[in-house]
Write a protein that holds these residues in place. Structure first.
Motif, short mmCIF file in Angstrom:
data_model
loop_
_atom_site.label_atom_id
_atom_site.label_comp_id
_atom_site.label_asym_id
_atom_site.label_seq_id
_atom_site.Cartn_x
_atom_site.Cartn_y
_atom_site.Cartn_z
N PRO A 1 58.86 44.28 46.59
CA PRO A 1 59.27 43.43 45.46
C PRO A 1 58.11 42.76 44.74
N ARG A 2 57.13 42.24 45.50
CA ARG A 2 56.02 41.54 44.85
C ARG A 2 55.15 42.51 44.06
N VAL A 3 54.85 43.68 44.65
CA VAL A 3 54.04 44.68 43.96
C VAL A 3 54.75 45.16 42.70
N THR A 4 56.05 45.42 42.80
CA THR A 4 56.82 45.90 41.65
C THR A 4 56.84 44.86 40.53
N SER A 5 57.02 43.58 40.90
CA SER A 5 57.05 42.53 39.88
C SER A 5 55.72 42.42 39.16
N TRP A 6 54.63 42.41 39.94
CA TRP A 6 53.31 42.28 39.31
C TRP A 6 52.98 43.50 38.46
N LEU A 7 53.38 44.68 38.91
CA LEU A 7 53.15 45.88 38.09
C LEU A 7 53.86 45.74 36.74
N GLY A 8 55.10 45.28 36.78
CA GLY A 8 55.85 45.12 35.54
C GLY A 8 55.20 44.13 34.59
N ILE A 9 54.75 43.00 35.12
CA ILE A 9 54.12 41.97 34.29
C ILE A 9 52.80 42.47 33.71
N LEU A 10 51.96 43.03 34.55
CA LEU A 10 50.63 43.44 34.08
C LEU A 10 50.70 44.61 33.11
N GLU B 1 43.84 46.87 33.88
CA GLU B 1 44.00 48.29 34.17
C GLU B 1 43.62 48.59 35.62
N LEU B 2 42.52 47.99 36.09
CA LEU B 2 42.12 48.20 37.49
C LEU B 2 43.15 47.61 38.45
N ALA B 3 43.68 46.45 38.10
CA ALA B 3 44.71 45.84 38.95
C ALA B 3 45.94 46.74 39.03
N ILE B 4 46.33 47.29 37.90
CA ILE B 4 47.49 48.19 37.88
C ILE B 4 47.24 49.43 38.73
N GLN B 5 46.04 49.99 38.61
CA GLN B 5 45.72 51.18 39.41
C GLN B 5 45.79 50.86 40.91
N ASP B 6 45.26 49.70 41.30
CA ASP B 6 45.33 49.30 42.71
C ASP B 6 46.78 49.15 43.17
N LEU B 7 47.59 48.47 42.36
CA LEU B 7 48.98 48.23 42.72
C LEU B 7 49.77 49.53 42.80
N GLU B 8 49.46 50.48 41.91
CA GLU B 8 50.18 51.76 41.91
C GLU B 8 49.93 52.56 43.19
N ARG B 9 48.83 52.26 43.88
CA ARG B 9 48.53 52.96 45.13
C ARG B 9 49.20 52.30 46.34
N MET B 10 49.87 51.17 46.13
CA MET B 10 50.48 50.44 47.24
C MET B 10 51.96 50.77 47.36
N ASP C 1 42.34 43.11 52.11
CA ASP C 1 43.74 43.12 51.68
C ASP C 1 43.85 43.84 50.33
N PRO C 2 44.48 45.03 50.28
CA PRO C 2 44.59 45.76 49.01
C PRO C 2 45.26 44.96 47.90
N PHE C 3 46.31 44.20 48.25
CA PHE C 3 46.99 43.41 47.23
C PHE C 3 46.06 42.30 46.70
N ALA C 4 45.31 41.67 47.60
CA ALA C 4 44.38 40.62 47.17
C ALA C 4 43.30 41.20 46.26
N ARG C 5 42.86 42.43 46.55
CA ARG C 5 41.86 43.06 45.68
C ARG C 5 42.45 43.33 44.29
N ALA C 6 43.71 43.77 44.25
CA ALA C 6 44.35 44.00 42.95
C ALA C 6 44.44 42.70 42.16
N MET C 7 44.82 41.63 42.84
CA MET C 7 44.92 40.35 42.15
C MET C 7 43.55 39.82 41.72
#
Length: 203
Positions: free
Chosen positions: A162-171, A149-158, A134-140
């Motif tokens: 709404p959940r990805v956008t929220s976590w990107l903003g927080i991180l 930084e690695l989590a952000i890079q993973d999320l930016e590729r997804m 699960d790409p999102f689980a790997r980012a988390m």
């Protein structure tokens, strides 16, 4: 033993040692029943949880936020102060932005909102312990390890749901560690609400 509700999806899953911490006896019993595919132990308050976590070898803790002696945030902060980075799922009916931010900066990125369904309990354990597919689980997993930084890079590729956008903003807001960044993260949590960050069973 009777199978737990909705247990079919996890019959072939690995067993993990899970500590359930909640001051409500019925919730401890219900959570343990839902997680009966794992080796589950319980604690009735924060003090008992810290004692068990200090002496036990757990894979993950399901931790209530509001407890009468030591609340969930203080349990997390005590663990981190002693170098214990056990994965923790913070569970509550309502978590304020400030509490969520304290948890996230303490490398807790897994939240469950009560009432919790059995499938969500089992799903969040898999999400933490077996993130490979699960790409999102790997980012988390990166965020849980403090590697924002690695989590952000993973999320930016997804795909930016709404959940990805929220976590990107927080991180992105907290990765610098400045007061301004914390204020930005707080504002983001206030705007999006914790429901955007909480674990949900994939549909």
């Amino acid at each position: 033993m009777f199978p737990s509700p909705d247990s079919g999806a996890t019959q072939a899953s690995a067993r993990y040692k899970v500590l359930v911490v909640d001051d409500e006896p019925t919730l401890r019993l219900g959570f343990s029943y839902a997680l009966s595919d794992h080796d589950t132990d319980t604690a009735a308050n924060g003090s008992e949880a810290l004692t068990k976590l200090d002496s036990g070898d757990y894979d993950v803790a399901i931790l209530d936020l509001r407890m009468p002696d030591i609340d969930g945030l203080r349990v997390i902060e005590t663990l981190r102060r002693h170098g214990n980075y056990l994965p923790v799922v913070l569970c509550s009916a309502a978590i304020t932005p400030s509490a969520a931010l304290r948890a996230i900066t303490g490398q807790v990125v897994d939240f469950l909102l009560k009432p919790v369904r059995p499938a969500e309990l089992r799903g969040v354990v898999r999400h933490i312990m077996a993130p490979e597919e699960d790409p999102f689980a790997r980012a988390m997993a990166h965020a849980r390890e403090g590697r924002h930084e690695l989590a952000i890079q993973d999320l930016e590729r997804m795909d930016p749901g709404p959940r990805v956008t929220s976590w990107l903003g927080i991180l992105r807001a907290i990765r610098t560690g400045s007061l301004e960044a914390e204020a930005a993260a707080f504002s983001r949590l206030e705007r999006d609400g914790l429901s955007a960050l909480a674990y949900r069973v994939p549909e």
